[in-house]
Design a protein around this motif. Structure first.
Motif, PDB file in Angstrom:
ATOM      1  N   UNK A 121       0.675  -0.968  -0.213  1.00  0.00           N
ATOM      2  CA  UNK A 121       0.026  -0.135  -0.300  1.00  0.00           C
ATOM      3  C   UNK A 121       1.010   1.207  -0.420  1.00  0.00           C
ATOM      4  N   UNK A 122       2.231   0.676   0.214  1.00  0.00           N
ATOM      5  CA  UNK A 122       2.941   2.103   0.234  1.00  0.00           C
ATOM      6  C   UNK A 122       4.418   1.931   0.616  1.00  0.00           C
ATOM      7  N   UNK A 123       5.686   3.323   0.472  1.00  0.00           N
ATOM      8  CA  UNK A 123       6.906   3.395   0.769  1.00  0.00           C
ATOM      9  C   UNK A 123       7.134   3.894   2.022  1.00  0.00           C
ATOM     10  N   UNK A 124       8.155   3.553   3.096  1.00  0.00           N
ATOM     11  CA  UNK A 124       7.913   4.913   3.790  1.00  0.00           C
ATOM     12  C   UNK A 124       9.596   4.670   3.375  1.00  0.00           C
ATOM     13  N   UNK A 125      10.444   5.603   3.753  1.00  0.00           N
ATOM     14  CA  UNK A 125      11.726   6.011   3.880  1.00  0.00           C
ATOM     15  C   UNK A 125      12.500   6.074   4.226  1.00  0.00           C
ATOM     16  N   UNK A 148       6.794  11.632  21.096  1.00  0.00           N
ATOM     17  CA  UNK A 148       7.443  12.296  20.138  1.00  0.00           C
ATOM     18  C   UNK A 148       7.900  12.051  19.201  1.00  0.00           C
ATOM     19  N   UNK A 149       7.876  12.335  18.391  1.00  0.00           N
ATOM     20  CA  UNK A 149       8.772  12.033  16.714  1.00  0.00           C
ATOM     21  C   UNK A 149       8.213  11.547  15.553  1.00  0.00           C
ATOM     22  N   UNK A 150       9.087  11.178  14.490  1.00  0.00           N
ATOM     23  CA  UNK A 150       8.201  10.402  13.215  1.00  0.00           C
ATOM     24  C   UNK A 150       6.742  10.319  12.680  1.00  0.00           C
ATOM     25  N   UNK A 151       6.605   9.300  13.738  1.00  0.00           N
ATOM     26  CA  UNK A 151       5.586   7.803  13.570  1.00  0.00           C
ATOM     27  C   UNK A 151       3.793   8.951  14.217  1.00  0.00           C
ATOM     28  N   UNK A 157       7.185   0.959  11.965  1.00  0.00           N
ATOM     29  CA  UNK A 157       6.937   1.088  10.294  1.00  0.00           C
ATOM     30  C   UNK A 157       8.278   1.237  10.019  1.00  0.00           C
ATOM     31  N   UNK A 158       8.917  -0.250   9.250  1.00  0.00           N
ATOM     32  CA  UNK A 158       9.593  -0.202   9.109  1.00  0.00           C
ATOM     33  C   UNK A 158      10.078   0.724   7.727  1.00  0.00           C
ATOM     34  N   UNK A 159      11.273   0.747   7.043  1.00  0.00           N
ATOM     35  CA  UNK A 159      11.949   1.595   6.070  1.00  0.00           C
ATOM     36  C   UNK A 159      11.610   0.399   4.590  1.00  0.00           C
ATOM     37  N   UNK A 180       5.834   7.630   2.141  1.00  0.00           N
ATOM     38  CA  UNK A 180       5.475   7.762   3.986  1.00  0.00           C
ATOM     39  C   UNK A 180       7.069   9.016   4.209  1.00  0.00           C
ATOM     40  N   UNK A 181       7.403   9.664   4.824  1.00  0.00           N
ATOM     41  CA  UNK A 181       8.408  10.970   5.340  1.00  0.00           C
ATOM     42  C   UNK A 181       7.694  11.591   5.978  1.00  0.00           C
ATOM     43  N   UNK A 182       7.892  10.827   7.226  1.00  0.00           N
ATOM     44  CA  UNK A 182       7.511  11.786   8.263  1.00  0.00           C
ATOM     45  C   UNK A 182       8.064  12.695   8.911  1.00  0.00           C
ATOM     46  N   UNK A 183       7.461  14.190   9.483  1.00  0.00           N
ATOM     47  CA  UNK A 183       8.354  15.594  10.265  1.00  0.00           C
ATOM     48  C   UNK A 183       8.491  14.833  11.302  1.00  0.00           C
ATOM     49  N   UNK A 184       9.848  14.404  11.411  1.00  0.00           N
ATOM     50  CA  UNK A 184      10.758  14.020  12.884  1.00  0.00           C
ATOM     51  C   UNK A 184      10.570  15.521  13.859  1.00  0.00           C
ATOM     52  N   UNK A 185      10.636  16.847  13.554  1.00  0.00           N
ATOM     53  CA  UNK A 185      10.778  18.003  14.346  1.00  0.00           C
ATOM     54  C   UNK A 185       9.714  17.769  15.573  1.00  0.00           C
TER      55      UNK A 185
END
Length: 535
Positions: A335-339, A348-351, A394-396, A518-523
């Motif tokens: 269904x998609x791809x995670x960077x 807090x964090x990416x996921x 969520x793995x790469x 999938x390229x989450x904001x890690x801030x």
């Protein structure tokens, strides 16, 4: 060292470790008349298969248990709760996999975790009627529920000339388990219940050893009961087998997580917990001839894929085959791809950020749709989700449908609510000291050095306590659970007819059509107030 070499070294090391444990146990048996070995698990959360790193899995766990049972005379297998919820095995089969498996593994004692309630008290009663282990609960009252008569507060096991008493201690369901799922179940505080029954077992039943099997957490926030406090406030508990907090109480690193805690009389109490997902089996070897000296050997046995296939239980293999085929088929749907690899269980964090940003996108789509049919829906201000609802990392690389449904396995529903800023400010004040929650990019929560909230902004503006905000969340939070009690003071605008996991899959399909990975904001969105840095 390369990752593969590191894993190989770890597996080789753990193989030697289990051999040494078994040999040590056999040697000790030769020296003393009676030993008791307690094998423990907690928070396995439906993790039936070995993970991509070769860790965990029901078949390797059974092989570990079998090896110890062959080496030791007296072995009890104990589970401290949350055996279910977290993978497709529970989402699709509701307990038809985990409960028969635990019977096949011949658990001796089991207690409830909070997730055993996820499908309601009727389902809990149906599955626990078939549990062959001793079912313990000292502080839940099921007398007015379908589970009446299924649980007892304690059990006494006679090992040689010794009497060992076991008590089941459960977590406070308030703001943790949906009230609809507990029915008319009663609750009494954990520590008071533990001390009551420990006193009874020691001084009335004359037990030589009292063990509390607990699902309240190793160490929690100051307002909640936990295993450390239970040990400190006890006089008759000798050993605590814990769960709920997913803490790995490593005897090799006692400074990080002490396993020996002094009780109210200054005597040591052994407090244990094996982490989560069945990655370890706890091993406690008790010299029954030297109980007064607290001669407990506490170790853990890593569960890995080091065993040959011939060591695996054929009954379990055959039983799992049809269920695994269904799970594997869903896990093969891309269904998609995670960077990048993103951890769960992090406030807090990416996921956490990605989950809330996904919720915000859904909220805006729903609001637009409702307006198109004449509903007066204000602009959505932000999304608030719960980190505890994200059950897998969520793995790469490739993201499958099965992974998404395992990440979000609960039957939670998205909601749009209207709620005053004052209640939101109180909510963020509650979650900030615990490390935060999953909030969308519109929110920044400021804290001091102790984690206490100093302020919250929405789109760069201070949150107005008198204003009504439109928030996308889930029904579990809107009920005031996860300690977010002020969230219950809302006006309901919309409740989804679909489960959360389905909405996430729709979002993944939307981004995949545009080729967006999938390229989450890690801030971080819970930030240290810079003004406190100058103090």
């Amino acid at each position: 060292m390369k990752r593969a070499d590191s894993i190989s070294a770890r597996i080789y090391g753990t193989t030697l470790r289990i051999m040494m444990l078994v040999l040590a146990g056999a040697f000790a048996m030769a020296l003393h008349a009676e030993h008791l070995v307690l094998l423990t698990t907690n928070d396995t959360h439906s993790n039936i298969d070995t993970d991509r790193n070769g860790v965990g899995g029901i078949l390797p766990r059974m092989a570990v248990i079998d090896s110890v049972r062959k080496a030791e005379k007296n072995v009890l297998l104990i589970d401290a709760g949350d055996a279910v919820q977290g993978t497709l095995y529970f989402k699709y089969f509701h307990g038809d996999v985990e409960y028969p498996l635990f019977n096949m593994m011949k658990y001796d004692i089991r207690i409830l975790g909070n997730h055993e309630f996820d499908n309601g008290i009727d389902q809990l009663a149906r599955y626990w009627k078939g549990v062959k282990a001793d079912r313990l609960s000292a502080n839940y009252d099921f007398s007015r529920t379908p589970a009446a008569g299924l649980f007892k507060p304690y059990v006494i096991k006679k090992i040689g000339r010794r009497k060992i008493g076991f008590i089941g201690i459960n977590v406070n369901p308030a703001s943790l388990i949906s009230k609809a799922n507990t029915g008319d179940m009663g609750f009494t505080p954990a520590i008071a219940s533990a001390n009551k029954w420990a006193d009874y077992l020691k001084n009335r039943e004359h037990c030589d050893l009292v063990v509390a099997v607990s699902h309240i957490g190793y160490k929690t926030d100051p307002d909640k009961e936990d295993d450390v406090r239970m040990a400190q406030q006890s006089r008759n508990i000798d050993l605590i087998i814990g769960g709920h907090s997913h803490t790995f109480v490593d005897p090799g690193h006692p400074d990080a997580t002490p396993c020996w805690i002094s009780n109210a009389d200054g005597k040591p109490v052994l407090v244990t917990q094996t982490g989560k997902y069945g990655r370890n089996v706890g091993y406690i070897n008790i010299d029954l001839d030297r109980l007064a000296d607290r001669k407990f050997v506490y170790e853990y046995i890593p569960v890995t894929d080091r065993f040959s296939p011939s060591a695996y239980n054929k009954e379990i293999i055959d039983f799992l085959a049809p269920y695994r085929a269904k799970v594997d088929s869903v896990n093969q749907v891309e269904v998609g791809y995670s960077l990048a690899a993103c951890r769960n269980g992090v406030a807090t964090g990416a996921l956490a950020n990605w989950t809330a940003d996904m919720g915000m996108w859904v909220g805006m789509q729903i609001a637009d749709s409702l307006r198109s049919v004449g509903r007066e829906i204000p602009a959505v201000d932000f999304a608030l989700m719960n980190v505890g609802g994200i059950r897998q990392p969520m793995p790469e690389g490739v993201v499958s449908e099965g992974l998404i449904l395992s990440m979000f396995p609960f039957s939670n529903r998205m909601m749009l609510i209207s709620i005053k800023g004052s209640d939101l400010i109180k909510t963020f004040g509650i979650v900030a000291p615990k490390g935060g929650e999953s909030v969308s990019d519109e929110i920044r929560v400021l804290t001091d050095a102790d984690g206490k909230m100093t302020g919250v902004t929405v789109n760069g503006n201070a949150m107005d306590p008198d204003r009504e905000y439109t928030v996308l969340t889930i029904d579990y939070i809107a009920e005031g659970n996860d300690d977010m009690t002020p969230m219950a003071n809302h006006e309901k605008l919309w409740v989804d007819s679909q489960e959360l996991g389905c909405r996430v899959l729709q979002y993944m399909a939307h981004t995949a059509r545009m080729g967006i990975p999938v390229s989450p904001d890690t801030a971080p969105r819970f930030l240290r107030d810079y003004r406190t840095l100058k103090q």
